[in-house]
Design an enzyme around this catalytic site. Structure first.
Site, short mmCIF file in Angstrom:
data_model
loop_
_atom_site.label_atom_id
_atom_site.label_comp_id
_atom_site.label_asym_id
_atom_site.label_seq_id
_atom_site.Cartn_x
_atom_site.Cartn_y
_atom_site.Cartn_z
N ASP A 29 0.87 -1.34 -0.03
CA ASP A 29 0.07 0.02 -0.20
C ASP A 29 0.85 1.32 0.09
O ASP A 29 1.87 1.13 0.56
CB ASP A 29 -0.84 -0.05 1.23
CG ASP A 29 -2.11 1.12 1.17
OD1 ASP A 29 -2.34 1.56 -0.04
OD2 ASP A 29 -2.55 1.39 2.29
N ASN A 77 -10.40 -3.07 -6.46
CA ASN A 77 -9.83 -2.28 -6.94
C ASN A 77 -10.24 -2.05 -8.59
O ASN A 77 -9.84 -1.12 -9.16
CB ASN A 77 -8.31 -2.88 -7.26
CG ASN A 77 -7.34 -2.53 -6.08
OD1 ASN A 77 -6.41 -3.61 -5.54
ND2 ASN A 77 -7.80 -1.61 -5.03
C1 FPP Z 1 -1.99 0.11 -3.34
O1 FPP Z 1 -1.50 1.27 -3.30
C2 FPP Z 1 -1.60 -0.64 -4.45
C3 FPP Z 1 -2.23 -1.41 -5.39
C4 FPP Z 1 -3.71 -1.61 -5.46
C5 FPP Z 1 -1.61 -1.93 -6.52
C6 FPP Z 1 -0.36 -2.90 -6.47
C7 FPP Z 1 0.10 -3.22 -7.55
C8 FPP Z 1 1.49 -3.17 -7.82
C9 FPP Z 1 2.63 -2.85 -6.99
C10 FPP Z 1 1.90 -3.33 -9.18
C11 FPP Z 1 2.01 -4.78 -9.83
C12 FPP Z 1 2.27 -5.89 -8.78
C13 FPP Z 1 3.27 -6.89 -9.09
C14 FPP Z 1 3.22 -8.04 -8.03
C15 FPP Z 1 4.24 -7.08 -10.08
P1 FPP Z 1 -2.56 2.80 -3.63
O2 FPP Z 1 -2.63 2.93 -4.83
O3 FPP Z 1 -3.84 2.39 -2.63
O4 FPP Z 1 -2.01 3.79 -2.83
P2 FPP Z 1 -2.50 4.94 -1.83
O5 FPP Z 1 -3.20 4.39 -0.81
O6 FPP Z 1 -1.28 5.65 -1.50
O7 FPP Z 1 -3.53 5.56 -2.96
#
Ligand code: FPP
Length: 249
Positions: A29, A77
């Protein structure tokens, strides 16, 4: 400089590498906030997060961890803007392709937790191919939660069990916790010992609800793209300082 180096090393030096958790799970996150702080689009945060996944997964393999499970995309998501969803799918494709190329060398096993059917066909096929190739290897097992939700997983398991009862192959009164676990995406994988959530949020967000019953939880304000090996060492030290009683004394 010397002080900085020794303070950095001090976390590593405190880790007991002979008694690591078998299974670490991470909610990756904070990618969006990481990007915002740099005036970059959210997609740049996911790219940095994906790169960090590779760094941390490689390190976990090096230190001999058996299982690493990461939350890459939840059932919720899909509500994000199409551009962001497409960027995450693109990153997954890129990293899967690269992983497939290196699997033979690294002996890494990859597995996916979640319903892959709504994913773009090319990505779904890549996931299936990766799982198939993984059967040959016995290194660290990386479980990527993709279109995954803990409640959704439990409901699907309940449906599958009910279907087996209706077919006469199972009996409701004979169901044990271990039997039920075998209906989950994580069948055969030991429960996580340590669940890490970076970015300052202190909640479980529908992640491994059944499997985390006795997991140690570790939260940090550091955003996922900045979650370094040093941060992992800190989490491992915190874990090793806990007393796990599983409801006993
Ligand atoms: C949460 O941060 C993250 C996600 C919903 C996506 C995670 C995906 C990746 C790291 C990319 C692909 C993964 C792999 C295994 C190659 P957020 O967007 O909710 O952050 P925020 O809370 O700061 O908005």
């Amino acid at each position: 400089m010397a002080l900085l180096k020794s303070s950095k090393d001090s976390w590593e030096a405190q880790v007991d590498f002979d008694h690591l958790p078998r299974h670490v799970a991470i909610i990756m996150d904070g990618n969006g906030r990481w990007a915002k702080r740099r005036g970059l689009p959210r997609t740049a945060g996911h790219a940095a997060g994906a790169e960090n996944f590779r760094t941390i997964a490689t390190y976990c393999q090096k230190i001999g961890l058996e299982y690493l499970t990461v939350y890459a995309f939840s059932t919720e998501n899909w509500k994000r803007p199409l551009e962001e969803v497409s960027a995450i799918m693109g990153l997954l494709k890129k990293y899967l392709l690269e992983s497939i190329e290196k699997m033979e060398r690294d002996k890494v096993k990859m597995h996916f937790f979640g319903d892959l059917t709504p994913l773009p066909q090319e990505l779904r096929e890549m996931c299936e191919r990766t799982e198939e190739i993984s059967k040959r290897y016995d290194g660290i097992q990386l479980n990527v939660c993709l279109n995954y939700g803990g409640r959704d997983e439990i409901v699907r398991a309940a449906r599958a069990f009910a279907a087996d009862c209706a077919a006469g192959t199972r009996k409701p009164e004979a169901l044990t916790e271990a039997d039920f676990s075998a209906y989950l995406y994580s069948a055969g994988v030991p429960d996580p010992d340590l669940v890490i959530r970076p970015s300052g949020e202190i909640r479980i967000s529908n992640f491994l609800l059944w499997q985390s019953a006795y997991a140690e939880l570790y939260y940090t304000d550091v955003l996922w793209p900045d979650f370094s090996k040093e941060e992992l060492h800190k989490a491992l030290v915190a874990y090793q300082g806990r007393s796990r009683r599983y409801g006993g004394v």
